[in-house]
Design an enzyme around this catalytic site. Structure first.
Site, PDB file in Angstrom:
ATOM      1  N   ASP A 190     -10.801   1.822  -3.203  1.00 35.82           N
ATOM      2  CA  ASP A 190     -11.298   1.448  -1.879  1.00 35.82           C
ATOM      3  C   ASP A 190     -12.815   1.337  -1.890  1.00 35.82           C
ATOM      4  OD1 ASP A 190      -8.903   1.139  -0.694  1.00 35.82           O
ATOM      5  OD2 ASP A 190      -8.897   3.044   0.391  1.00 35.82           O
ATOM      6  N   ASP A 241       0.826  -1.209   0.000  1.00 34.26           N
ATOM      7  CA  ASP A 241       0.000   0.000   0.000  1.00 34.26           C
ATOM      8  C   ASP A 241       0.863   1.263   0.000  1.00 34.26           C
ATOM      9  OD1 ASP A 241      -2.395   1.394   0.078  1.00 34.26           O
ATOM     10  OD2 ASP A 241      -3.229   0.112   1.646  1.00 34.26           O
TER      11      ASP A 241
HETATM   12  C1  GLA Z   1      -5.773   1.613   2.179  1.00 30.44           C
HETATM   13  C2  GLA Z   1      -6.171   0.482   1.249  1.00 30.44           C
HETATM   14  C3  GLA Z   1      -7.243  -0.363   1.893  1.00 30.44           C
HETATM   15  C4  GLA Z   1      -6.747  -0.899   3.206  1.00 30.44           C
HETATM   16  C5  GLA Z   1      -6.275   0.248   4.086  1.00 30.44           C
HETATM   17  C6  GLA Z   1      -5.605  -0.254   5.334  1.00 30.44           C
HETATM   18  O1  GLA Z   1      -6.792   2.520   2.326  1.00 30.44           O
HETATM   19  O2  GLA Z   1      -6.590   0.991   0.025  1.00 30.44           O
HETATM   20  O3  GLA Z   1      -7.640  -1.407   1.040  1.00 30.44           O
HETATM   21  O4  GLA Z   1      -5.700  -1.791   2.970  1.00 30.44           O
HETATM   22  O5  GLA Z   1      -5.363   1.095   3.424  1.00 30.44           O
HETATM   23  O6  GLA Z   1      -5.176   0.769   6.133  1.00 30.44           O
END
Ligand code: GLA
Length: 712
Positions: free
Chosen positions: A515, A451
């Site tokens: 997301d 990430d």
């Molecule tokens: C980001 C990612 C999510 C999740 C969060 C965890 O927002 O896009 O899918 O993994 O971080 O903190």
């Protein structure tokens, strides 16, 4: 005047370069459909055809729009290189030194002997797909430091008829939105100065003659393979010529070439189809990506994921996790990914980033009990990391506050309570490598969700910008890990789809596009993503009935059908599914598993729709024997009846069995007095008929979806 021609052919494309004088930088005369073998051997004829008229009130000689526009030539467009030696040689004059043509590649060397600069343009035409890649290298042979302000990866003249640009914009939770822009006099600039590809602007465009659509029109794609700050421009000059440029967007003073140093740009990819519209261009891009760019593991059958994030967020405990793992296995998951929240102090997004050590308060025996449970259910194990980031509330920051990107004397604004590590510092790089590698080794991690949750602001080493180096160091870290752990798969996530470019996809091979797991929002997100990327590298999960980001309630069929457009998976608390829902998901997951072998080499066909809110597309196997067709009503349709869905890419000589593959006929029946007969009984239909007359769709209420299978 001596005209020189250089020609490279692929199966369907010709690239023809020309230069008038022995020292001129070559220009592209043609990049498009394959020309007959003998069509352009006569350089005098090409010179006559491309001879430029000389308008009044301009230079006394005409200027070609070359592959490397320079202000010193008098051309009006943005130069391919901007830089200087402390103010000197602000205008360079690079002339052609040599051109070498070797099989599919052209290597052009340009020199300015006064400034002592050298530029190498490398062009390669992919033999089967006709995708052209261009990269540029600048070498400083002078004794002093050369400051680079801009070095285009590529400068591409666009056909004079081009007047429309399709680009992808967005925001967190709604990436890859398609935007059509008219190309008008002046400059269209698309950029990200945020140190990552960004949610806001994907570094690729589709440009073409006005009115191009999915299946018709002259279209060219340009796609920069870079995950940091980037800029692309399309300039319409007053003489009607059009120039596209793209490259790394550099901060002031960021790139200084000392004597003997060089700078090689990321690659920019181009593909043109003069009549086949966007789909044909996407096909060539997808094939090139599969053949040249993506890691080899993307060509294996893509497993069904279950990700813990929306089920648990930061509320980890072993018993809950075990029950979640069991429930995920029951709906066919094959890889369980433990998302954020497993390392020390990580009970919220306020703390812990940087301390890549398992939280012993929650996991007294490390992750072993969880990993063993995952494996005992026949699943692979994946783990979430955010390697480039650090919370000020972390041991790492307390020990090494100087490891973060910053600009003295100002404080760097926080984003999601975090700062960014300077990956270009060897000690930071080593720290991350050692910690991640140790965990991969200890738990035999199959997969990393990598990430990157914030923009880079004031990203310096205290004084100078490190933006470009940061991106390069991240690539190196990924490369080093996947070289040591050859089976390790990495997904690129950046608060969803903010790092989804072809640069990072050389090392990763799957993208978490958003997301937002709201299936209705996903329809456009996934469609936008598909212009440049094939379906097997798109993570697509069935989310909760009420989407967490939008609060929208979406029925289970629509959620599953939309997830089947990519690498199918779950981001759901599967413990809460009732028996009916489980059975429904088991139906869809087994359908995915039975078909995924051909999905990884399939062609994507996006269909144009005259009906507002109706979005249709298909995936067709390479041998054209099997295909899936999706029809989704994003909202209420603009007409009572959705009309016929006319398919593409099938074999016109073959009879296909057509059937509704989604198990939602009972729902669809309630919205009309009758559904088309083929939906109940199936049909055997000739490919040519499906591609002309098509299939009548049922009445489709808002948020409904269909999945149709068409098979030999
Ligand atoms: C980001 C990612 C999510 C999740 C969060 C965890 O927002 O896009 O899918 O993994 O971080 O903190």
């Amino acid at each position: 005047m001596t005209e020189t021609l250089w020609r490279v052919d692929s199966a369907d494309t010709t690239l023809l370069l020309t230069a008038r004088n022995t020292t001129d930088v070559p220009s592209i005369v043609w990049f498009g459909d394959l020309l007959p073998e003998n069509a352009c051997k006569d350089s005098a004829m090409i010179a006559a055809l491309t001879d430029l008229p000389l308008p009044m009130a301009k230079l006394d000689a005409s200027v070609s729009l070359s592959l490397f526009p320079q202000r010193s030539s008098g051309i009006d467009c943005m130069p391919a290189l901007k830089g200087h030696f402390d103010g000197r040689f602000f205008d360079h004059h690079l002339y052609r030194d040599s051109v070498e043509l070797d099989d599919q590649e052209v290597r052009i060397v340009l020199k300015d002997t006064a400034a002592q600069l050298e530029v190498i343009l490398q062009l390669a035409l992919h033999r089967t797909t006709g995708v052209l890649s261009i990269t540029t290298t600048l070498i400083n042979h002078a004794d002093s430091t050369y400051n680079v302000d801009w070095l285009a990866s590529a400068s591409m003249p666009l056909p004079g008829s081009y007047r429309e640009c399709l680009h992808l914009h967005g925001r967190w939770g709604l990436e890859f939105q398609q935007q059509r822009t008219v190309i008008s006099p002046g400059t269209l600039m698309l950029h990200s100065h945020r140190g990552r590809t960004s949610h806001e602007r994907y570094p690729g465009v589709m440009v073409g003659a006005a009115g191009f659509n999915e299946n018709t029109g002259d279209v060219m794609a340009a796609n920069l393979a870079w995950s940091g700050s980037h800029a692309s421009t399309i300039e319409l000059l007053s003489d009607g010529r059009l120039c596209y440029q793209s490259g790394v967007s550099l901060d002031p003073g960021e790139c200084r070439l000392e004597s003997g140093e060089s700078l090689q740009t990321p690659v920019c990819y181009f593909k043109r189809h003069t009549c086949g519209g966007l789909n044909q261009v996407s096909h060539a891009l997808h094939q090139t990506m599969r053949a040249e760019i993506l890691p080899a593991w993307t060509r294996t059958e893509r497993p069904v994921h279950a990700n813990s994030w929306e089920a648990l967020y930061f509320n980890h405990d072993i018993d809950t996790l075990k029950s979640l793992i069991d429930a995920a296995a029951e709906v066919g998951a094959e890889r369980f990914i433990l998302d954020d929240g497993w390392f020390v102090a990580r009970r919220s997004d306020n703390a812990g980033l940087g301390d890549w050590v398992v939280d012993s308060n929650i996991y007294p025996d490390g992750l072993h009990p969880v990993v063993e449970h995952v494996r005992s259910r026949g699943m692979q194990f994946g783990l979430w990391f955010e390697p480039e980031m650090i919370n000020p509330d972390s041991d790492l920051y307390r020990d090494h506050p100087d490891w973060v990107l910053h600009l003295k004397p100002h404080a760097t604004p926080l984003a999601r309570n975090q700062l960014v590590l300077n990956l270009d510092l060897p000690q930071v790089f080593d720290y991350l490598y050692q910690h991640i590698a140790a965990l991969v080794r200890e738990y035999r991690i199959d997969y990393i969700k990598w990430d990157h949750n914030r923009d880079l602001i004031m990203a310096g080493d205290g004084v100078r910008s490190r933006l470009m180096q940061q991106t390069r160091a991240c690539y190196c870290l990924m490369q080093k890990l996947t070289t040591e752990f050859t089976e390790l798969e990495i997904e690129s996530c950046s608060s969803g789809g903010a790092r989804a470019d072809w640069g990072v996809l050389s090392y990763t091979g799957r993208v978490w596009t958003s997301d937002s797991i709201d299936a209705i929002d996903r329809v456009q997100i996934q469609r936008g993503y598909s212009y440049f990327n094939p379906p097997e590298i798109m993570g697509a999960h069935v989310g909760h009935a009420e989407a967490h980001l939008t609060g929208r309630e979406i029925n289970i069929h629509t959620r599953a059908i939309v997830a089947l457009q990519g690498q199918y998976g779950y981001e759901i608390d599967a413990r809460k599914l009732d028996d009916d829902e489980k059975q429904t998901l088991l139906g869809y997951v087994s359908f995915y598993k039975a078909n995924r072998s051909w999905l990884s080499s399939s062609r994507t066909w996006r269909l144009d729709s005259a009906v507002d809110n109706l979005v249709c597309s298909g995936l067709v196997s390479e041998d054209q024997c099997i295909s899936w067709w999706f029809s989704v009503a994003q909202a209420s349709l603009s007409q009572t009846v959705a009309g016929n869905m006319v398919l593409c890419g099938l074999n016109p000589a073959v009879d296909y069995q057509v059937r509704l593959a989604s198990s939602n006929l009972h729902q669809l029946r309630t919205f009309s007095k009758k559904v088309p007969d083929w939906l109940t009984s199936g049909a055997v239909v000739n490919g040519a008929v499906l591609m002309t007359i098509g299939l009548s769709l049922p009445v489709m209420p808002a948020q409904s979806a269909l999945l149709i299978e068409v098979k030999c």
